[in-house]
Enzyme design. Structure first.
Site, short mmCIF file in Angstrom:
data_model
loop_
_atom_site.label_atom_id
_atom_site.label_comp_id
_atom_site.label_asym_id
_atom_site.label_seq_id
_atom_site.Cartn_x
_atom_site.Cartn_y
_atom_site.Cartn_z
CG ASP A 258 -32.86 40.25 69.62
OD1 ASP A 258 -33.27 39.59 70.59
OD2 ASP A 258 -31.77 40.85 69.62
C1 BGC Z 1 -30.93 39.75 72.85
C2 BGC Z 1 -30.76 38.39 72.22
C3 BGC Z 1 -31.29 37.34 73.14
C4 BGC Z 1 -32.73 37.64 73.46
C5 BGC Z 1 -33.38 36.63 74.38
C6 BGC Z 1 -32.35 39.99 73.34
O1 BGC Z 1 -32.40 41.13 74.11
O2 BGC Z 1 -30.57 40.75 71.95
O3 BGC Z 1 -29.42 38.16 71.91
O4 BGC Z 1 -31.12 36.06 72.58
O5 BGC Z 1 -32.81 38.90 74.09
O6 BGC Z 1 -32.89 36.74 75.65
#
Ligand code: BGC
Length: 726
Positions: A258
């Site tokens: 993530d």
């Molecule tokens: C989220 C993800 C997301 C990523 C990119 C993170 O803060 O938890 O689900 O895909 O950001 O935006």
């Protein structure tokens, strides 16, 4: 003759299989050839970001970059190279599809496939190689700010619904990226909370949807989560990634962090992380030529390989996986070109929305409202006009259009006198905080009550929104109640008008202290571009509602399993958290503990009435490896065409270990004309009755009696049968 066809069919299938195998071997050979040409530096470079949403290719060899995008309800607007603001492009608007809770509520895997194909086409058109979705974290608590991005509280439902989405996306040569692996079930302290739970809960509740994504969906990438599990960060977790994902499930794709969930070079290197994204750069972005060189899987990784602390085979494995993903996506010469925001995609969005809307209450057939009515309809509530495709965090969208509930109602009930009052104002959300509204709340309320007094019908459109501490990333809700004074407002509206329907726009359960007084209640989720159209389709009866709740609505927060214990269970003590309700998540808790929910899992009304009778099984004794074939007669007893979801639950009788009262094991959505009957056939593999045995670390199928409950929700059980497993 028939025999000849059969032989031909088998021959074709065998040829197809051989071809797939030889394609794979060919790709494996190509990967090895490329690997030999790459320098160590180039290999390491492929394992981390070069911008917010891309990882570098190898220019020298013409190996392309990988471009990623959120996900999961539409393809997000372009983000700046190295900052979180929008890039300001003018060609990056999309179709906003309904949120995944709504998709789950359709209980219709065919629609999930259509959704996947359509969103995948948009991702492909926008030159994305990885679409960051679907999200399949289990709905543990109604406070979780991100439940709207997930597929509800039941591992079987989430598994069945996520697989076609993934397959649909990937037909476009775009990798789906199932997220967040694993145990990211709340937003509070998400970056560090250390989740502890039994192996049973892990395997029976929280992992099955990920497993299905890998084993049945063939997903090409998976995203780690922010939180820890048993003391280790999940994005580079020895047990979750090495042992279970890549070991037991044989995942051959790419593990992506993530954004900012990597914390240690050696752990990341050795515990299966393949691409590191979004790590903070301690302000180096402005003072260093390339801050991305300082990622855990960048220079520090390179140094460790050079010094011999980490073997080069470790980076080779990562690069093999990355190249495999590329041969499936941006290095696949045969992939299609995609399409963007066309009418067909809006139609898919509308169909999913229509089928996902759940009719929770409908006193004296309040709905459908005759579309020819010339009555006065007061539409009250901020959510009647508020854009819901924006906000909420990374799933925010820039859509070509978003039809508001008010617009949809006005259009479909063109002869009615439709008026609108906000009634309340939630206030703007700025930098993760919600500021008090500077509108005069008393005045807003007064206006609403004036309208309500004289209107024939009130349609209240409220619920949550996508601001901080509502349905939004990086924060949980503070209470089960409706925010912004809506409960009080509703009571006052209901005191001056007896014909009030409540439309809840949310991805979460809410308390409903006014439930008895509402004539009708509709759970309308976040429906995307076609919100107002789909809502009006259902309210007018153009479409007969068939959505079912993918999670339970408790009466009080404490009635939910996660909240039945102390704060260590939710939200944790700031460091640790223990999932004390264990395997009894959602309806498993309500049913096993005999705690009546407000609205149960699997529930949803229709404008017609269905009856289920004459349930039978093909036999009464089964053994491992066999399938239980359940047949029931479903009848549409009413005067309107409609669809019902036949739900099959199983429970072990007199089990020696704790087992939930019942668990969903099969379902089928069937559409019937008024008066029509159909025999519906469902299958449950006997091995799906096993539980996870912690002593052996494996699934165990008990011998003994099991109860099959067939019904129209987890509580509306029409037929019960017993079977024996020997
Ligand atoms: C989220 C993800 C997301 C990523 C990119 C993170 O803060 O938890 O689900 O895909 O950001 O935006």
């Amino acid at each position: 003759m028939k025999m000849r066809y059969l032989v031909l069919l088998i021959a074709f299938m065998a040829i197809g299989q051989l071809k797939a195998q030889s394609d794979e071997t060919l790709i494996d050979e190509k990967i090895e050839t490329i690997l030999k040409q790459l320098t160590l530096e180039e290999k390491v470079k492929m394992c981390h970001a070069q911008s917010k949403f891309s990882s570098p290719g190898v220019e020298r060899l013409g190996i392309p970059e990988i471009w990623m995008s959120d996900g999961p309800h539409g393809v997000r607007a372009e983000i700046a190279w190295d900052a979180w603001n929008h890039a300001g492009w003018t060609n990056d608007s999309c179709t906003a599809f309904p949120a995944l809770t709504c998709l789950a509520a359709t209980f219709n895997p065919d629609l999930s496939y259509k959704y996947g194909v359509a969103i995948g086409e948009e991702a492909r058109y926008r030159k994305k190689d990885i679409l960051l979705g679907p999200g399949v974290n289990i709905y543990r608590t109604p406070l979780n700010g991100r439940n709207f991005e997930y597929m509800g509280e039941d591992p079987y439902l989430a598994s069945v619904m996520c697989v076609p989405y993934i397959k649909g996306v990937q037909t476009n040569g775009v990798a789906a990226c199932v997220k967040h692996y694993a145990l990211n079930n709340q937003e509070v302290w998400r970056s560090h909370i250390n989740v502890q739970l039994s192996d049973r809960a892990l395997h029976e509740i929280y992992l099955p949807a990920f497993k299905a994504a890998v084993e049945d969906g063939g997903v090409w990438s998976i995203m780690g989560a922010y939180n820890k599990y048993n003391g280790q960060h999940t994005s580079h977790h020895e047990v979750l990634i090495n042992d279970i994902l890549k070991g037991d499930w044989g995942f051959d794709g790419v593990v992506v962090t993530d954004w900012g969930s990597a914390h240690d070079t050696k752990e990341a290197a050795l515990n299966g992380l393949d691409i590191e994204m979004g790590t903070g750069t301690d302000g180096l972005t402005s003072s260093t030529e390339n801050a991305y060189d300082y990622y855990y899987l960048a220079k520090p990784f390179l140094e460790m390989i050079k010094s011999g602390e980490i073997d080069e085979s470790v980076v080779d494995d990562k690069v093999r996986r990355i190249l495999r993903l590329m041969f499936r996506t941006n290095m696949d010469k045969n992939r299609s070109f995609g399409r963007k925001a066309n009418q067909e995609h809006f139609d898919v969005a509308r169909e999913v929305a229509q089928e996902g809307i759940v009719l929770l209450k409908n006193n004296r057939n309040f709905f459908p409202l005759n579309p020819e009515t010339d009555q006065s309809i007061a539409v009250i509530g901020e959510n009647a006009t508020r854009m819901m495709t924006v906000g909420g965090g990374s799933s925010e969208l820039k859509t070509v259009h978003e039809i508001s509930p008010l617009e949809g109602i006005k259009k479909r009930f063109a002869k009615a006198n439709v008026t609108h009052a906000m009634g309340y104002s939630s206030g703007p959300s700025v930098y993760g905080r919600v500021l008090p509204s500077d509108l005069d709340q008393d005045k807003l309320k007064k206006e609403a009550l004036e309208l309500a007094k004289t209107a024939d019908v009130v349609i209240f459109v409220g619920g949550l929104n996508k601001s901080h501490e509502q349905d939004c990333e990086n924060g949980d809700r503070k209470s089960l109640n409706l925010p912004f004074g809506q409960d009080k407002l509703l009571n006052e509206i209901m005191a001056v008008n007896k014909n009030v329907a409540v439309i809840l726009v949310s991805g979460n359960a809410v308390a409903m202290p006014w439930q008895d007084k509402a004539k009708a209640i509709v759970q309308a989720w976040y429906l995307g571009s076609e919100t107002g159209h789909a809502l009006a389709d259902v309210l007018s009866g153009d479409v007969n509602p068939s959505g079912k709740l993918p999670f339970s609505f408790p009466v009080n927060l404490e009635d939910n399993g996660a909240h039945a214990f102390d704060e260590l269970s939710y939200p944790g003590d700031g460091v640790n958290q223990v999932y004390k309700e264990d395997i009894l998540v959602g309806y498993r808790w309500h049913d096993t503990k005999a705690i009546k929910p407000l609205f149960e899992f699997g529930f949803g009304e229709s404008y017609t009435q269905f009856e289920i009778k004459e349930a039978t099984t093909d036999k009464s004794n089964y053994k491992s490896g066999e399938e239980i074939r359940v047949s029931v007669e479903l009848k549409n007893k009413g005067k309107t065409k409609g669809a019902e979801v036949v739900q099959v639950y199983l429970g072990e009788i007199d089990a020696e270990v704790l087992r939930p009262e019942k668990e969903l094991k099969a379902f089928k959505k069937v559409e019937l004309e008024a008066g029509q009957s159909q025999i519906v056939h469902l299958k449950v593999p006997v091995d799906h009755l096993a539980y996870y045995d912690e002593a052996t670390g494996n699934w165990k199928l008990d011998q003994g009696q099991f109860k099959i409950s067939v019904g129209r929700s987890s509580r509306l059980i029409d037929e019960e049968l017993n079977i024996t497993v020997r």
